[in-house]
Design a protein around this motif. Structure first.
Motif, mmCIF file in Angstrom:
data_model
loop_
_atom_site.group_PDB
_atom_site.id
_atom_site.type_symbol
_atom_site.label_atom_id
_atom_site.label_comp_id
_atom_site.label_asym_id
_atom_site.label_seq_id
_atom_site.Cartn_x
_atom_site.Cartn_y
_atom_site.Cartn_z
ATOM 1 N N ASN A 103 -4.955 27.374 -0.558
ATOM 2 C CA ASN A 103 -3.513 27.137 -0.360
ATOM 3 C C ASN A 103 -2.805 28.402 0.099
ATOM 4 O O ASN A 103 -1.934 28.357 0.966
ATOM 5 C CB ASN A 103 -2.858 26.642 -1.653
ATOM 6 C CG ASN A 103 -3.138 25.169 -1.908
ATOM 7 O OD1 ASN A 103 -3.463 24.421 -0.985
ATOM 8 N ND2 ASN A 103 -3.041 24.767 -3.167
ATOM 9 N N ASN A 106 -2.920 29.084 3.590
ATOM 10 C CA ASN A 106 -2.269 28.040 4.386
ATOM 11 C C ASN A 106 -0.745 27.999 4.156
ATOM 12 O O ASN A 106 -0.098 26.991 4.449
ATOM 13 C CB ASN A 106 -2.912 26.697 3.965
ATOM 14 C CG ASN A 106 -2.670 25.624 4.998
ATOM 15 O OD1 ASN A 106 -2.414 25.921 6.163
ATOM 16 N ND2 ASN A 106 -2.731 24.375 4.561
ATOM 17 N N ASN A 109 1.782 26.983 7.043
ATOM 18 C CA ASN A 109 1.709 25.566 7.390
ATOM 19 C C ASN A 109 2.406 24.705 6.330
ATOM 20 O O ASN A 109 3.176 23.789 6.653
ATOM 21 C CB ASN A 109 0.222 25.184 7.529
ATOM 22 C CG ASN A 109 0.064 23.793 8.074
ATOM 23 O OD1 ASN A 109 0.927 23.312 8.806
ATOM 24 N ND2 ASN A 109 -1.018 23.134 7.683
ATOM 25 N N ILE A 110 2.157 25.022 5.070
ATOM 26 C CA ILE A 110 2.787 24.269 3.980
ATOM 27 C C ILE A 110 4.306 24.413 4.072
ATOM 28 O O ILE A 110 5.054 23.440 3.950
ATOM 29 C CB ILE A 110 2.262 24.766 2.612
ATOM 30 C CG1 ILE A 110 0.781 24.407 2.470
ATOM 31 C CG2 ILE A 110 3.081 24.189 1.460
ATOM 32 C CD1 ILE A 110 0.074 25.092 1.309
ATOM 33 N N LYS A 113 5.813 22.239 6.701
ATOM 34 C CA LYS A 113 5.870 20.821 6.308
ATOM 35 C C LYS A 113 7.063 20.578 5.377
ATOM 36 O O LYS A 113 7.722 19.545 5.453
ATOM 37 C CB LYS A 113 4.564 20.414 5.600
ATOM 38 C CG LYS A 113 3.375 20.355 6.544
ATOM 39 C CD LYS A 113 3.566 19.229 7.554
ATOM 40 C CE LYS A 113 2.540 19.296 8.678
ATOM 41 N NZ LYS A 113 2.941 18.521 9.863
ATOM 42 N N GLN A 130 3.440 10.854 4.874
ATOM 43 C CA GLN A 130 2.222 11.602 5.192
ATOM 44 C C GLN A 130 2.327 13.051 4.708
ATOM 45 O O GLN A 130 1.396 13.597 4.115
ATOM 46 C CB GLN A 130 2.038 11.586 6.704
ATOM 47 C CG GLN A 130 0.597 11.698 7.117
ATOM 48 C CD GLN A 130 0.451 11.458 8.616
ATOM 49 O OE1 GLN A 130 1.448 11.361 9.347
ATOM 50 N NE2 GLN A 130 -0.776 11.359 9.082
ATOM 51 N N ILE A 131 3.474 13.628 4.947
ATOM 52 C CA ILE A 131 3.688 15.014 4.498
ATOM 53 C C ILE A 131 3.545 15.086 2.978
ATOM 54 O O ILE A 131 2.847 15.945 2.428
ATOM 55 C CB ILE A 131 5.081 15.526 4.931
ATOM 56 C CG1 ILE A 131 5.142 15.678 6.460
ATOM 57 C CG2 ILE A 131 5.414 16.847 4.258
ATOM 58 C CD1 ILE A 131 6.532 15.966 7.014
ATOM 59 N N ASN A 133 1.974 13.140 0.941
ATOM 60 C CA ASN A 133 0.582 12.953 0.493
ATOM 61 C C ASN A 133 -0.204 14.253 0.524
ATOM 62 O O ASN A 133 -1.094 14.459 -0.294
ATOM 63 C CB ASN A 133 -0.125 11.931 1.392
ATOM 64 C CG ASN A 133 0.203 10.526 0.932
ATOM 65 O OD1 ASN A 133 0.557 10.342 -0.235
ATOM 66 N ND2 ASN A 133 0.116 9.561 1.831
ATOM 67 N N ASN A 134 0.114 15.098 1.472
ATOM 68 C CA ASN A 134 -0.690 16.314 1.636
ATOM 69 C C ASN A 134 -0.072 17.573 1.038
ATOM 70 O O ASN A 134 -0.717 18.612 1.006
ATOM 71 C CB ASN A 134 -0.924 16.567 3.131
ATOM 72 C CG ASN A 134 -1.773 15.458 3.730
ATOM 73 O OD1 ASN A 134 -2.803 15.097 3.170
ATOM 74 N ND2 ASN A 134 -1.313 14.874 4.827
ATOM 75 N N LEU A 135 1.171 17.463 0.610
ATOM 76 C CA LEU A 135 1.842 18.686 0.125
ATOM 77 C C LEU A 135 1.444 19.020 -1.312
ATOM 78 O O LEU A 135 1.431 18.147 -2.163
ATOM 79 C CB LEU A 135 3.364 18.495 0.139
ATOM 80 C CG LEU A 135 4.175 18.972 1.325
ATOM 81 C CD1 LEU A 135 5.665 18.849 0.997
ATOM 82 C CD2 LEU A 135 3.841 20.402 1.716
ATOM 83 N N LYS A 177 -3.554 22.101 -6.623
ATOM 84 C CA LYS A 177 -2.514 21.130 -6.266
ATOM 85 C C LYS A 177 -1.107 21.691 -6.322
ATOM 86 O O LYS A 177 -0.141 20.939 -6.184
ATOM 87 C CB LYS A 177 -2.610 19.936 -7.219
ATOM 88 C CG LYS A 177 -3.916 19.181 -7.041
ATOM 89 C CD LYS A 177 -4.003 18.015 -7.969
ATOM 90 C CE LYS A 177 -5.308 17.274 -7.689
ATOM 91 N NZ LYS A 177 -5.862 16.689 -8.892
ATOM 92 N N LYS A 379 4.510 13.953 -6.741
ATOM 93 C CA LYS A 379 4.681 13.015 -5.623
ATOM 94 C C LYS A 379 5.969 12.202 -5.783
ATOM 95 O O LYS A 379 6.700 11.982 -4.811
ATOM 96 C CB LYS A 379 3.471 12.072 -5.526
ATOM 97 C CG LYS A 379 2.141 12.789 -5.285
ATOM 98 C CD LYS A 379 2.104 13.549 -3.967
ATOM 99 C CE LYS A 379 0.778 14.296 -3.820
ATOM 100 N NZ LYS A 379 0.832 15.370 -2.808
#
Ligand SMILES: [Zn+2]
Length: 949
Positions: A103, A106, A109-110, A113, A130-131, A133-135, A177, A379
């Motif tokens: 993480n 990255n 990129n995070i 988003k 979608q964002i 789900n991946n964040l 996470k 989430k």
């Protein structure tokens, strides 16, 4: 023999220092539970490695914490240390990003988003899901913003270690996470000051008495930063480097939760969110719901440990300048308030002793519990966040049809400052190049104008944009407060004088800054361009007669001050003028070449000073002002006198007001001045100063000291006193004629007559035939004659007793400014004043009141003279008092027509009193200007000029 003496002397020194270094107990046996009890990686240093005591037993210094961060960033790939600012004293401020190394690699990129998810104008529902789900989850955990509330930063030190070094699977999984951003100590200057106090007052035996100096520390205490600012009131106005850097990074990361770890009274327990009413109406209700979810888990953890706690109670959420400003941006704010244990622990009434280590443990467990709750709910929190972001820009939101407009002004410096503050919060601001017609416009004084033309060059802020709730919180003229809250507040006030309001009830930018503004009930977004500040013009010709900067701009005061600091003669034009085709406002500053024959490169100094301040400057070739406009040889070109400034300070004074006075001189002017210990008044040499500032406070000045001060004034000094110090001066017997309201009921009539003179002198009509009549007129109507009620002394006293229970709670009231007085340069006729339980100042005789409470409004329908307590209002006038926040009608009556700012000539000098704190939190820019005028122009414009022989 000789040697033996030296030896035994050395021995005794050694024994003595041993005593302090080896206290009888460090209270470490008070609390035996271990805070760090996981299995930890061996190649990462334990916090004990950086401390000279066991972790949690005592207070880690800022340097020790920074050392740990630096070392750990070399030892672990799960942590990235970002320096986001430096304090005034040069200490670094860090945000520690903790997550899986994947993480952390990255992060950009995070972050991108998160930005996409925050602007629902450019992101679809599908993309958002979608964002989400991946964040990873994002948490911002911040501690000890008040430097003497130490346990949070010590907990942070342990949490960082625990997260990067624990081999526990749950922790490793959490970091996969989640990005945990830890701001371990938000106020290192304050903490260093308090740590020094701890060192200073340590004895050999532990001290459990929370009244002792070890626990309280010394004036100005460790709570605040270098300039004694409360950093937890600075998140809205962003005056300090700590907040500026921090807000920039928080806003970039838009965390899901923001924890703010504090301490409260030593005999208390532990408090956390959610808050109780009043809650600002611009906060998304979902956040209150989530506040309860986090509180429930935290409560369970405390129950398990047999630790006491509570939620709500005194924790309200109306003022948007706490760390909770993030709530207006969609982040859940969570407050911790741990009872203060200083180092050794505190003895409680039931006989137990709470240890410092336990208080660190409370913050530690709260932190990990909140992180786990976030992990479970990240989430869903993101989904609610996304809903909020959509709402903010939707056409159905309560923000959709509203725009805030700051009207054009020559006060470019002030306007630019406002723009900076708004841009720092991602607020989009615009300007118009054509006039705009608007309907039903709300003005700052509460009036609604049905047809209004918004002039060219206004600053326009449509509310329909991603940060809509924050815009509304910052710019709406009034924060709505529930009726139930008002009822409870009034009951408490009348019952025992207490209040449920924890902070000011008015805070909107335009009034704090003294900038005229309107609210338009429509979305103004067409034909606008992005805001850009007007560039400064530096037109400095070498052979000009003089150079001038416009007095409407606040920076003109700094321009004058900095030049005088270099012994350059400076003048001020005290009337509006036009010279060489340049329009100059009242209070414009001029440097005349002829005044400074010794300065060969005067124009260079003048130009550089204007450049440094980024303020426009013009060259004047002719000193002739047409018709009755000022000419350069006339009496409107008034010579200033170099101010030599002292601020009285230390015990007895309000440290906030001392600090902000000091900061104002440093920040706005950047000239030399001295802070004096007020005890020096009785023996020091005051001739070095011609301007002395008494910040708010109740210093213990003896009669002898007061005599010295008044003698100094009579010899030409300018004495400026704020708020409670003004109360002190007004109640003293020999400090001039300004009186406190309570001392004037005996002869309130004479005060009313003086006031009538002042109001009648504003009238601009006259009956010429009446004036020219040769016969005595038997029917002259004197102002007071037709008044319906005149109150007796007893009635006035009874009213005052009742009204004094209901004084404003940090609210905005309207005041009228005497536009002919030099103290009001750079202010408009209507000036909003932040008002609390101020001394109510009454001026009589030759005392001037350049600012009085109440805006006089002409109203032909009023055909009678009306009485308000001691004063009257002539026919043809209304009076507005309340502008924003909680001002009880009884309070409006009490303060109406009293003086906010007074000036009185005494001997060759003068006394200037501010009934409030003109520089409150560095953010009441409107009244700050009055104060700067007093400090810099006072000696020149208000005292006898000394001609040296
Ligand atoms: Zn605090």
């Amino acid at each position: 023999m000789h040697k033996t003496i030296i030896f035994s002397l050395l021995m005794s020194i050694a024994v003595y220092s041993d005593t302090l270094l080896k206290p009888t107990s460090l209270s470490s046996d008070l609390y035996l539970q271990s805070i760090l009890d996981s299995n930890y990686e061996e190649n990462i240093d334990h916090p004990n490695e950086f401390l000279d005591f066991n972790y949690g037993d005592r207070v880690a210094s800022p340097e020790q914490i920074v050392n740990a961060l630096n070392k750990w960033s070399k030892q672990s790939s799960k942590l990235k240390v970002v320096e986001y600012a430096k304090t005034h004293e040069g200490r670094p401020l860090h945000a520690v990003f903790i997550s899986s190394s994947e993480n952390l690699m990255n992060l950009d990129n995070i972050n991108n988003k998160i930005s996409e998810l925050s602007d629902a104008r450019n992101t679809t529902d599908r993309e958002a899901k979608q964002i989400i789900n991946n964040l990873p989850a994002v948490a911002w955990m911040a501690y000890s913003i008040h430097g003497n509330e130490t346990s949070g930063a010590d907990a942070a030190l342990g949490v960082i270690y625990h997260l990067i070094a624990s081999e526990d699977k749950d922790i490793i999984n959490m970091l996969d996470k989640m990005i945990v951003i830890i701001d371990p100590l938000m106020n290192p200057d304050g903490r260093a000051r308090f740590a020094k106090n701890l060192e200073q007052y340590r004895g050999t035996a532990p001290n459990y008495d929370d009244q002792s100096l070890l626990h309280t520390g010394d004036w100005p205490y460790g709570r605040t930063n270098h300039y004694y600012f409360d950093l937890n009131r600075d998140w809205l106005y962003l005056t300090q480097p700590e907040t500026q850097g921090r807000v920039s990074l928080i806003n970039q990361w838009r965390p899901q939760i923001l924890v703010d770890g504090h301490e409260m009274g030593s005999q208390d327990t532990f408090m956390t969110g959610p808050p109780r009413e009043p809650i600002n109406k611009n906060i998304d209700k979902d956040l209150i719901k989530w506040g309860n979810v986090f509180a429930q888990d935290q409560a369970n953890a405390f129950d398990e440990n047999n630790w006491r706690f509570y939620t709500g109670e005194w924790h309200e959420d109306l003022y948007p300048g706490y760390s909770f400003y993030v709530q207006f941006r969609g982040t859940l704010g969570i407050l911790y308030e741990q009872s203060r244990m200083a180092e050794d622990g505190v003895k409680r009434p039931e006989g137990t002793i709470q240890s410092y280590k336990e208080s660190v443990h409370h913050q530690f467990v709260s932190t990990l519990t909140n992180l786990n709750t976030l992990l479970k709910n990240s989430k869903s929190l993101y989904m609610d966040y996304w809903d909020g972001r959509k709402y903010n820009v939707s056409n159905d939101s309560k923000y959709a049809n509203k725009s805030y407009v700051i009207l054009p002004t020559q006060n470019i410096g002030r306007l630019n400052t406002l723009a900076d503050k708004l841009l720092a919060q991602d607020i989009e601001i615009y300007q118009n190049s054509k006039p705009i017609n608007a309907r039903d416009v709300l003005k700052q004084n509460g009036d609604i104008e049905s047809d209004y033309i918004i002039p060219v060059g206004s600053m326009i802020i449509p509310n329909n944009q991603p940060e809509a709730p924050l815009i509304s919180a910052f710019l709406e003229f009034d924060a709505d407060i529930n009726e139930a809250v008002l009822i409870e507040e009034k009951q408490k006030r009348l019952r025992n004088g207490s209040s449920i309001m924890y902070d000011t009830t008015a805070f909107n930018f335009s009034m704090m800054y003294g900038l005229p503004a309107i609210t338009v009930p429509a979305d103004i977004s067409k034909n606008l361009k992005s805001w850009s500040p007007s560039p400064a013009v530096h037109e400095v010709n070498e052979d000009a007669l003089m150079w001038a900067v416009d007095g409407a701009d606040d920076r003109s005061v700094a321009f004058a001050a900095r030049l005088m600091e270099q012994d350059i003669q400076v003048r001020i034009i005290d009337k509006e003028s036009i010279l060489s085709d340049h329009n100059l406002s009242r209070g414009s500053v001029v440097v005349i070449a002829m005044d400074n024959p010794e300065y060969k490169t005067l124009y260079k100094v003048v130009k550089k000073t204007a450049n440094d301040l980024d303020i426009s400057i013009v060259s004047i070739e002719s000193g002739f002002g047409s018709e009755d406009l000022p000419d350069w040889g006339g009496r409107h070109f008034r010579l200033l006198n170099k101010p030599q400034i002292a601020i009285l300070s230390h015990e007895g004074f309000n440290s906030y007001d001392v600090g902000v006075s000091w900061w104002s001189l440093d920040h706005h002017l950047g000239i030399r001045h001295s802070q004096l210990n007020s005890s020096l008044l009785s023996y020091g040499d005051l001739r070095r100063y011609n301007t002395i500032i008494l910040p708010s406070g109740n210093p213990d000045l003896s009669n002898y000291t007061k005599e010295i001060l008044i003698d100094w004034v009579k010899q030409g000094g300018t004495l400026i006193a704020n708020n409670r110090a003004a109360r002190l001066i007004a109640s003293a017997t020999n400090f001039g004629n300004v009186k406190l309201l309570s001392e004037t009921f005996e002869n309130s009539n004479s005060y009313n007559i003086d006031l009538m003179r002042e109001i009648y002198s504003l009238k601009d009509d006259i009956d010429k035939s009446d004036v020219n009549s040769n016969k005595v007129n038997f029917n002259i109507n004197y102002p007071w004659e037709s008044a319906k009620k005149i109150y007796t002394k007893d009635e006035l006293q009874m009213r005052d007793k009742w009204q004094s229970l209901l004084m404003p709670s940090g609210s905005m009231v309207a005041a009228r400014s005497d536009q002919k007085h030099w103290l009001t340069f750079g202010t408009n006729e209507l000036i909003p004043i932040l008002y609390a339980n101020n001394p109510i100042l009454m001026t009589g005789g030759n005392t001037e009141a350049p600012i009085r409470i109440g805006e006089l409004i002409k109203n032909d329908k009023v055909e009678e003279v009306r009485t308000i307590n001691w004063s009257q209002l002539p026919k043809g006038f209304d009076l507005n008092v309340r502008m924003s926040g909680l001002v009880w009608p009884e309070a409006s009556q009490r303060i109406a027509n009293s003086a906010y700012l007074t000036r009185e000539k005494i001997g060759k000098g003068q006394v200037i009193l501010f009934s409030g704190e003109p520089n409150f939190r560095g953010s009441t820019i409107g009244t700050n200007r009055l104060w700067l005028n007093a400090v810099i122009y006072g000696s020149g414009l208000g005292t006898n000029t000394l001609v040296t022989q």
